[in-house]
Design a protein around this motif. Structure first.
Motif, PDB file in Angstrom:
ATOM      1  N   LEU A  71       1.282  -1.369   0.165  1.00  0.00           N
ATOM      2  CA  LEU A  71       0.380   0.189  -0.134  1.00  0.00           C
ATOM      3  C   LEU A  71       0.843   1.194  -0.737  1.00  0.00           C
ATOM      4  O   LEU A  71       0.501   2.036  -0.568  1.00  0.00           O
ATOM      5  N   ALA A 131       0.356   2.042  -9.707  1.00  0.00           N
ATOM      6  CA  ALA A 131       0.370   3.914  -9.189  1.00  0.00           C
ATOM      7  C   ALA A 131       0.471   4.615 -10.504  1.00  0.00           C
ATOM      8  O   ALA A 131      -0.319   5.111  -9.933  1.00  0.00           O
ATOM      9  N   PHE A 143       1.015   4.251  -3.147  1.00  0.00           N
ATOM     10  CA  PHE A 143       0.196   4.908  -3.156  1.00  0.00           C
ATOM     11  C   PHE A 143       1.225   6.660  -3.009  1.00  0.00           C
ATOM     12  O   PHE A 143       1.148   7.121  -3.229  1.00  0.00           O
TER      13      PHE A 143
END
Ligand SMILES: Nc1ncnc2c1ncn2[C@@H]1O[C@H](COP(=O)(O)OP(=O)(O)OP(=O)(O)O)[C@@H](O)[C@H]1O
Ligand SMILES: [Mg+2]
Lengths: 228, 829
Positions: free
Chosen positions: B40, B370, B44
């Motif tokens: 994550l 991403a 992110f």
């Protein structure tokens, strides 16, 4: 020194509830050398951890050195523990990043002993454990027997009243195991109280009493015939 | 050496083959799922970094696209004007003289065409039917406009639309104001006649599209240059009247450098040096350089700043690198965690290629997700970004760029971020990893270096933000030398009337306003502090009556009445204000303090009563006022001569009582009523000076905001990385934490132990970033005539903030670890 009454430990995971200790009463007097035996999973380590103030019981009473400690906070237990108890583990549990000297020095740092005195005392126990020549080595550069000797040195550097050993010879060959046992006996003779978990009848008989456990309960306690 | 290379190429080929395999993909997904937190964080962080970079890229593309829409842009040059007084360079203006263009065309066959633009000064009120509005940005332009430029013409003839006098082109928005929405036009506005300032007519000969955002020159209507010749007098023989933007188009295959080399001779021939040491030079400037690299006097619009764009470009790159660094860091960290697994796989028979492929596949997946997420973020954030920048930026995802940009980024990201961890892991020795031995004791130098780098960037950006806002605050709080608050400014009316009639009109308006109690003073002037700099005029040929011609100097100045000094509360150092009662005052002038030395006057008192030769006519000095900031504090005080003659007022300034309780709208209503009684044919336009003055800082404010946003992003991404690393570190050290705890370590002690290493890195980052940021920001501050000096506490504060943020981030992990029950970790062996 140690006295428990109806000690209970229950582990709860998502699905199951394991009763690791079920109404355990034990008493250990100052100066004793007690061995705990029993099949795998019967609760030996759990008992040792509770008696060693690493963990809290789920129920029952525990008197340690006249303190009723079963409901002590982490901080209180930590204080009692670092001043009175030394630990020896089956897997040595040395810190890989620290040298032999630094590993042994740790308990003294946590009890706020001054650095000069620390050095003296560490050197003294390393001498006693015959590890002086390895004081600047890292644990991974040592054999299993040597590592356990360092672990013993660390356990006793603070002159604890109680030494707890969880299968101290489990990872060692018989000759190294013998050395560790002899050291424990020696320490016991010098006045330390010792409580040791072991699978080996041979090792257990180095102590003066054997507690046998099964399914979280103490089944028998018998005094070892000292034949010498 | 030669053996190593083919070996690794082999791995790579192997790796690429394996990326294709479905099995690899499945395994990669499983691995990513198993390490949710770090996945994550990676996705992110990368998405944020990429989104930031996309925005910056858009902005840079926008800034670099200025004037590119003209087909012949690379052959167009603006002729700027350098002027010298007493042999020294006195100024460099964007505007040139009117005869220059024709002279260049006459002397040089290289010049294919030229076009001149000159702005309309003063008010422009358009009237069509009963629609009447004040218009801005009206320019006069030569009929050759479309030979040089390609402003899109919707209606009208490119060749002839600007030939006749009294003809004009309107942009679409202006046309729509008078003729309704374009879609509903039943007949073309071309041919219609518009009344200007109630005194003349202009025939519409064409409609232009609104001038594109990325044009350095912005106008709303273009009137034929022939109109200017009729209404404003003939400048075509005047080599000193520089009000004309002049653009030349060089023929194809003309070498601009060779052409430029011919200009000095041309200048000597054409700009005649009447007085020794006083002369001018025309200089060539590429059209495409204007927006980012030109800050001359009298620019048409405030231009952009090349350094800022370059700086933002760097930030953009750095932010993406910071995000990739996170991936490398976390992936390497995880690689160590997986060392045992890799050892086992190797023993079973996996070769290095397989493992490299495995890692590249993971990197590929993370980068892919991403990038997709970044595209979404950019789409969502676009409106907010446009507001921030103050421009509508064309999306980088519109157009063909996207087809190479995204795949390239994906590939680069995969290779850059995946290769290092892949090889790092693949080269682990199975014997050692199986024994549980750590790879390369004490390493992670790279990882530490990368974390330091990330934090250094963040810290530098924070310092930059702080400095920008401190400078802005400083400028806004500085004493300007005049009263900024409570000033209601009205655009003065246009008028046909003679000076005396106009003055009489104005006087009665003033009397009527005096009846409104909230209005304390009233003044009129041809310029206002903070308003259009073009309103100020510059007159050369000024010296003391007694002085020689060589002492001629150029002064900025404007016209004001007796009320002006009172409204603006300007400080008289000597002498007196203008007076309406004294008819001789029409030849009086007031100097600002810094004008004294230019006229070789000693001090304010001694200046009073002296006479100045003002371009041939005598003007007597009646007063000296303290310097004041006519422009933002970016600029130094300018020596000025304030005049009382003429009635070409552009602004009426009303000083409002500071403590009046009247609603602004009520008050304005009253003023407007009075206005329409006296100036019924003029639109009523007003503004408050303080709002207006501070608009000068918008560009810097925006820069501050942009850097603030990107520094927050950078630090957020850096923290994500730190968080990931801390969680890794905690996992690796679980056993150690357990042992230390059993031996009596306190929670606080453990948190300290775990945070120490990170804080050390952040500390180093601060030490690296501070001098760098100091140097950068000090350079930036040199743009300002009045500037702050960066204090030590800026660095201390920033350092403290950075340390606290880092500590907090690491604590999220370390506290949890320190509180955990040691038994669990001790058993795990
Ligand atoms: N953290 C825990 N969570 C859940 N159950 C646990 C936990 N620790 C121990 N148990 C369970 O408690 C019981 C007793 O465990 P304990 O470790 O005390 O056994 P042991 O007698 O030391 O065994 P061994 O000889 O194998 O070391 C076991 O059934 C074990 O599964
Ligand atoms: Mg056990």
């Amino acid at each position: 020194m140690i006295k428990t009454k109806g000690l209970v430990k229950v582990y709860r995971t998502d699905e199951v509830e394991t009763t690791a200790l079920n109404e355990v009463d034990v008493e250990i007097k100052q100066g004793e050398f007690v061995s705990i035996m029993g099949p795998s999973g019967c609760g030996k380590s759990t008992l040792l951890n509770i008696l060693g103030l690493i963990d809290n019981p789920s129920g029952g009473e525990y008197h340690f050195l006249d303190h009723e400690v079963s409901n002590y906070s982490e901080r209180q237990r930590s204080n009692l523990r670092k001043n009175n108890i030394g630990f020896i583990f089956q897997s040595f549990n040395l810190i890989d990043e620290l040298t032999v000297f630094e590993n042994v020095e740790l308990p003294l740092i946590y009890t706020k002993v001054g650095s000069k005195e620390r050095k003296e005392r560490v050197d003294e126990v390393l001498e006693k454990m015959n590890m002086m020549h390895r004081r600047n080595h890292f644990p991974q550069q040592l054999s299993g027997g040597q590592q356990q000797r360092v672990a013993v040195a660390r356990a006793i550097v603070n002159n604890p009243k109680l030494i707890l050993a969880d299968e101290p010879t489990g990872n060692l060959d018989s000759s190294n195991g013998d050395d560790v046992m002899k050291t424990l006996v020696h320490l016991n003779q010098e006045g330390a109280t010792i409580l040791m978990v072991t699978h080996s009848q041979y090792c257990a008989e180095f102590g003066n009493r054997i507690i046998r456990m099964l399914d979280g309960q103490v089944v028998t306690e018998n005094v070892v015939q000292q034949y010498l | 050496m030669s053996r190593v290379l083919p070996d690794y190429t082999g791995h790579l080929i192997h790796a690429i083959q394996h990326i294709m395999l479905k099995n690899n993909l499945k395994l990669a997904i499983r691995h990513l799922q198993n390490s949710k937190t770090s996945t994550l964080i990676n996705v992110f962080g990368l998405a944020l970094g990429l989104a930031a970079a996309f925005f910056i890229w858009q902005y840079i593309r926008m800034e670099n696209s200025y004037d590119q829409f003209h087909d012949k842009a690379d052959r167009i040059y603006r002729m700027t004007l350098k002027f010298y007084g007493q042999g020294r360079l006195e100024g460099h203006d964007a505007m040139n003289v009117a005869p220059l263009g024709p002279a260049l065309a006459e002397d040089f066959p290289e010049v294919e065409s030229y076009v001149r633009f000159t702005p309309e000064y003063g008010r422009t009120v358009f009237k069509y039917g009963d629609q009447q509005y004040e218009e801005e940005k009206m320019y006069y332009a030569d009929s050759t406009l479309f030979e040089v430029f390609d402003f899109p013409l919707i209606e009208g003839d490119r060749k002839t639309c600007l030939t006749r006098p009294f003809t004009t082109l309107l942009t679409e928005s202006v046309a729509e104001r008078y003729f309704g929405p374009r879609a509903s036009w039943t007949e073309s506005p071309v041919g219609k006649v518009i009344r200007v300032n109630n005194r003349g007519d202009l025939e519409v000969t064409g409609i232009l599209e609104d001038v594109p955002e990325n044009s350095h020159l912005k106008f709303n209507m273009l009137v034929s240059f022939n109109t200017f010749l009729v209404t404003n007098g003939d400048p075509t023989q005047q080599w000193g009247w520089n009000d004309f933007f002049t653009f030349v188009l060089l023929r194809e295959n003309v070498d601009p450098a060779a052409f430029a080399a011919k200009l000095p001779d041309f200048n000597k021939k054409r700009f005649v040096e009447k007085t020794e040491g006083f002369y001018s030079e025309a200089v060539m400037q590429p059209l495409l350089d204007i927006h980012l690299n030109s800050k001359l006097g009298y620019e048409a619009e405030p231009n952009g700043d090349g350094n800022t764009v370059y700086f933002l470009f760097l930030i953009g790159i750095v932010v993406v690198i910071v995000a990739w660094v996170n991936y490398i860091n976390l992936a390497t960290a995880r690689a160590e965690e997986r060392a045992r697994e890799v050892g086992v796989r190797k023993v079973i028979g996996a070769n290095q290629g397989t493992l490299v492929a495995q890692f590249l596949t993971e990197a590929f997946l993370v980068n892919l997700v991403a990038i997709l997420l970044a595209v979404c973020l950019v789409q969502l954030g676009q409106p907010a970004m446009d507001t921030l920048v103050g421009k509508t930026m064309p999306s980088i995802f519109a157009g063909p760029t996207v087809w190479w940009l995204l795949p390239t980024l994906l590939l680069a990201g995969t290779v850059l971020s995946g290769l290092y961890p892949a090889f790092f892991l693949a080269t682990f020795s199975p014997a050692k990893t199986l024994k549980g031995e750590k790879q390369r004791r004490g390493k992670g130098v790279l990882r530490k270096g990368l974390v330091t780098f990330q934090y250094a960037v963040s810290v530098a950006l924070i310092i930059g933000t702080v400095v920008i806002f401190l400078q802005l605050r400083y400028m806004k709080n500085q004493d300007l030398g005049f009263a900024l608050d409570q000033q209601l400014i009205i655009n003065a009316p246009t008028s046909l009337d003679s000076d005396s009639v106009y003055r009489a009109h104005y006087q009665s308006f003033k009397m009527a306003l005096n009846n409104i109690p909230e209005i304390e003073q009233i003044g009129a002037s041809s310029a206002i502090p903070g308003k259009k700099y073009l309103d100020i005029d510059a007159h050369g040929g000024i010296r003391m009556m007694s002085a020689d011609k060589e002492k001629n100097v150029t002064f900025k100045g404007f016209v004001m009445d007796e009320g002006f000094l009172e409204v603006f509360g300007m400080e008289l150092l000597a002498g007196r204000n203008f007076s309406d009662e004294m008819s001789t005052d029409k030849d009086a002038i007031i100097l600002t303090e810094s004008a004294l030395p230019m006229l070789e006057l000693e001090d304010p008192e001694s200046a009073i009563g002296k006479t100045v030769n003002y371009q041939g006519s005598p003007r007597s000095i009646v007063g000296v006022v303290a310097d004041y900031h006519h422009r933002s504090l970016q600029h130094a005080y300018e020596p000025m001569i304030l005049r009382n003659s003429g009635s070409n007022y552009l602004y009426f300034s009303l000083g409002l009582a500071a403590d009046n309780a009247t609603e602004v709208s009520t008050l304005i209503g009253k003023v407007e009523q009075t206005w329409s009684r006296f100036f019924p044919n003029n639109p009523f336009n007003y503004f408050f000076l303080d709002d207006h003055f501070n608009e000068q800082y918008i560009a810097d404010q925006r820069l501050g905001n942009i850097i603030a946003i990107f520094s927050s992003l950078a630090i957020l991404i850096a923290c994500l990385g730190l968080f990931g690393l801390a969680s890794y570190m905690v996992t690796v050290r679980t056993k150690e934490i357990g042992i230390r705890k059993v031996l009596g370590a306190s929670t606080a002690g453990l948190v300290g132990l775990l945070s120490r290493d990170f804080l050390l890195l952040v500390g180093i980052a601060i030490l690296i970033a501070s001098p760098l940021a100091w140097w950068l920001m000090d350079t930036w501050l040199e743009n300002f005539a009045y500037r702050i000096h960066i204090q030590w506490w800026v660095f201390a504060l920033t350092g403290l903030v950075a340390l606290s943020i880092a500590f907090f981030t690491v604590s999220l992990q370390s506290v949890k670890a320190a509180l955990a029950n040691p038994i669990d970790s001790l058993k795990s062996e």
